[in-house]
Design an enzyme around this catalytic site. Sequence first.
Site: not given
Ligand code: AMP
Length: 313
Positions: A38-39, A41-42, A44-45, A69, A156, A185
Amino acid sequence: MTSTPTPEPLRLLTPGELHNYSRSQIAAGRRIGLVPTMGALHAGHASLVRRARDECDIVIVSIFVNPTQFGAAEDLDRYPRPLADDMALLASLGADAVFTPDAAAMYPPGSATTVSVGGTLTTTFEGALRPGHFDGVALVVSKLLAAAIPDSVYFGAKDAQQCAVVRRLITDLNLGCDMVVCPTVRDADGLALSSRNVYLDAASRRQALAIPRGLAAAHDLFAAGERQAAVLLAAVRAELDSSPDLHLDYAVIVDESTFLEVTEAGLKSQIVLAARISDTHLIDVLRLGADETPAVRQDSSPVRGEAPDVAGV
Ligand code: AMP
């Protein structure tokens, strides 16, 4: 020495454009990896994109804040959308294409199809807190997979229940792509990276650190041989109780694929929890069979931007 400019990833705006791009890559014999996001980005992404880069010929990242969602009272409107920063990061990570549809492209007038994974998998824990959330996730993931036709899709582990739902969806609909689950992460202080962490001020963030502390305590007990879910969860709760403004929604130990609660923890179970502070919804997970420790430094409580770059992109 001159440095080579990083090529801009191709921007794709509609499911049709994404589909045509993927079909041409498949025709050329290339292996496609998709990273749905969902952008905002950090690191983890970024870890998902790097993994996809390692394993696939073509890396497609989707950025779409999916309205279906989000519940009516949730943070859809204020969800951060720093697209220019995201594009720069994805260029530096070597993504080949970025899919950035708007809501009208994903859900044109007349859209009527819903996707719902049945059973308790979608109605307990996050599903109970956020009714309809996993229907929205199942719908958007179905649409992304249908359009991108990836060989592998990257998620993630932090969104543990989402992983279980998507795995069920891929199996039940015979979607035929590999699902790769990547470790959580964390920032240097132990807090799991999340796009929602920007909502936390320094004081809230300090209180939120009880979450990784609680998981670290349970991790240590498990490593020392403790298997009783009640004992492990008591250790988590004891830490959370030390943060008066942190409201625990649930902390449970579940089987990683069925998401049913267990009383005896094992290598296939995980501690999942959700807590709220100042209206910010935080989730975290400890996969007991994986060698992951929520690393918590006791000596400081950095706020975002001050944290050393251990999780740096
Ligand atoms: P989101 O943008 O929050 O929908 O996350 C997109 C993808 O990044 C999802 O598969 C999340 O599980 C993954 N994600 C989000 N935060 C982390 C993190 N801290 N470490 C690893 N993956 C992550």
